[in-house]
Write an enzyme that holds these catalytic residues in place. Sequence first.
Site, PDB file in Angstrom:
ATOM      1  CB  CYS A 109      -1.003  -0.035   1.142  1.00 25.67           C
ATOM      2  SG  CYS A 109      -2.398   1.100   0.879  1.00 25.67           S
ATOM      3  CG  HIS A 213      -3.556  -3.315   3.167  1.00 21.63           C
ATOM      4  ND1 HIS A 213      -2.531  -3.030   4.043  1.00 21.63           N
ATOM      5  CD2 HIS A 213      -4.003  -2.127   2.707  1.00 21.63           C
ATOM      6  CE1 HIS A 213      -2.373  -1.713   4.128  1.00 21.63           C
ATOM      7  NE2 HIS A 213      -3.253  -1.146   3.328  1.00 21.63           N
ATOM      8  CD  GLU A 215      -1.319  -6.094   5.300  1.00 22.87           C
ATOM      9  OE1 GLU A 215      -1.985  -5.111   5.676  1.00 22.87           O
ATOM     10  OE2 GLU A 215      -0.946  -6.244   4.123  1.00 22.87           O
TER      11      GLU A 215
END
Length: 237
Positions: A109, A213, A215
Amino acid sequence: MRPIIGLTTFTESKGTSRYNCLNCNYVNAIVEAGGTPVMIPLVENKDTLLQYMNIIDGILFTGGEDVLPLYYGENPIKDIGAIEQERDDYEIFLFKEAYDANLPIMGICRGIQLINVALGGSLYQDINSQITGSLGHSPKGSPMNQVHHMIRIEKNSKLYDIFENETIAVNSFHHQSIKDLGKDLKVTAYSYDGIIEAVESIEKDFVLGVQWHPEALVPKHELFKKLFEEFVKRCSK
């Protein structure tokens, strides 16, 4: 031996105290992929930062605030978000050290945007006001572990080698994106409105940035664990 992965942090004030912070999703994703995460505190002392660089095997640039537009030769428009110049300075220093040392680098990001700016590129300061026909990239109130839109992946790329697919669904929490590409970078994924969703280095062994994102998706979407496993594998070398 698990490779040591440096994770960049941000600062946050609570009452009279100030903290170095990081979303646990980054830490958990690196651990799940076989790495040992080390949070690099946001400090101005370059000798301290260099000591961290000497012990890590790779570095992950995490999400967060907007990058100061002055770094890419622009004044901020009225739609710019929060800026923390101290973080910009700290991350650009770390990136240049890691890049020159050919350490594996991943950006998420803000991280992809930071990589691009550090390599001389620029950003759209606000997608909605600067890109005609842009789709929704920052949904209000959506869970971070929920996919939001599709992206197209270029076949001749590390990203394609990882996901083995030309289209995947990703989450999305950004109002900025890459405009002019930094040196040594090529685009490896786009959203369906043409916004750059991933880049990688042409010259270095492993410099990869993604605009979404991953993760946050790892716990519910096994596919995205592959990205961190590849990063950790590169750091193991």
